[in-house]
Enzyme design. Sequence first.
Site, PDB file in Angstrom:
ATOM      1  N   HIS A 103       0.856  -1.184   0.000  1.00 38.71           N
ATOM      2  CA  HIS A 103       0.000   0.000   0.000  1.00 38.71           C
ATOM      3  C   HIS A 103       0.898   1.241   0.000  1.00 38.71           C
ATOM      4  CE1 HIS A 103      -3.669   2.268   0.743  1.00 38.71           C
ATOM      5  NE2 HIS A 103      -2.952   3.004   1.580  1.00 38.71           N
ATOM      6  N   ASP A 144      -6.658  -3.005   3.661  1.00 41.19           N
ATOM      7  CA  ASP A 144      -5.441  -2.412   4.258  1.00 41.19           C
ATOM      8  C   ASP A 144      -5.304  -2.718   5.751  1.00 41.19           C
ATOM      9  OD1 ASP A 144      -4.968  -1.292   1.751  1.00 41.19           O
ATOM     10  OD2 ASP A 144      -6.142   0.477   2.251  1.00 41.19           O
TER      11      ASP A 144
HETATM   12  C1  GRF Z   1       0.827   0.569  -6.084  1.00 44.27           C
HETATM   13  O1  GRF Z   1       0.952   1.909  -5.727  1.00 44.27           O
HETATM   14  C2  GRF Z   1       0.453  -0.264  -4.871  1.00 44.27           C
HETATM   15  O2  GRF Z   1       0.966   0.241  -3.662  1.00 44.27           O
HETATM   16  C3  GRF Z   1      -1.037  -0.175  -4.863  1.00 44.27           C
HETATM   17  O3  GRF Z   1      -1.412  -0.173  -6.218  1.00 44.27           O
HETATM   18  C4  GRF Z   1      -0.353   0.339  -7.017  1.00 44.27           C
HETATM   19  C5  GRF Z   1      -0.057  -0.682  -8.070  1.00 44.27           C
HETATM   20  O4  GRF Z   1       0.865  -0.222  -9.012  1.00 44.27           O
HETATM   21  N1  GRF Z   1      -1.625  -1.243  -4.088  1.00 44.27           N
HETATM   22  P1  GRF Z   1       1.487  -1.253 -10.038  1.00 44.27           P
HETATM   23  O5  GRF Z   1       0.349  -1.900 -10.795  1.00 44.27           O
HETATM   24  O6  GRF Z   1       2.267  -2.264  -9.244  1.00 44.27           O
HETATM   25  O7  GRF Z   1       2.360  -0.452 -10.934  1.00 44.27           O
END
Ligand code: GRF
Length: 192
Positions: A103, A144
């Site tokens: 997250h 979360d």
């Molecule tokens: C990331 O910022 C992650 O923390 C959140 O969703 C986003 C996913 O980005 N859960 P990606 O698809 O890994 O580029």
Amino acid sequence: MVSGRGSNMQAVIHACKNGKLKARPVVVISNNATAGALDIARKESIPAFHLSQNTHPDAGSLDRAISEIFQQHQVDLVILAGYMKKIGPVLLNTYKKRIINIHPSLLPKFGGRGMYGINVHAAVLAAGETVTGATVHLVEGEYDSGAILGQQQVAVLTGDTPESLAARVLAVEHALYVDVLQNIIDGKIYLP
Ligand code: GRF
């Protein structure tokens, strides 16, 4: 499990393939048929499936189908990497304390319903925070929530926009996810 662009997934796959992580990415599931992450997985020759309400209109059958795919592929650890759907009870129970998520904030701050994507970074700036970051945690039902396995701070800079902050946090996420996975593999983080 992915829904979008898949940069965290890519970082984990690379770490496995270049030997930094003693782990093997065996299967990718996306709820979004057009997710860039599915293309990346297929280019990396990892079996990748689209499973969603569209393929399985009944929530229970979707939940069971996802669990079955993971068991067929002998998955030990389920890694959520930008997966935008709630995990069903069958998957949660089958992989109890074996599902982790990343997250883009220092949980428990800026987590929960509605706190995803650029909203998180906009809320951090609106609150006047001077430090934000990323968190890897166990998935235990609610959005979360679950034990925190690793966190990394990122300074909020004067003039940051939600987008500039998101970009700096994302770079930290990629390294943090690999580090936490290494700690799990080495037994430094114990999953009971
Ligand atoms: C990331 O910022 C992650 O923390 C959140 O969703 C986003 C996913 O980005 N859960 P990606 O698809 O890994 O580029």
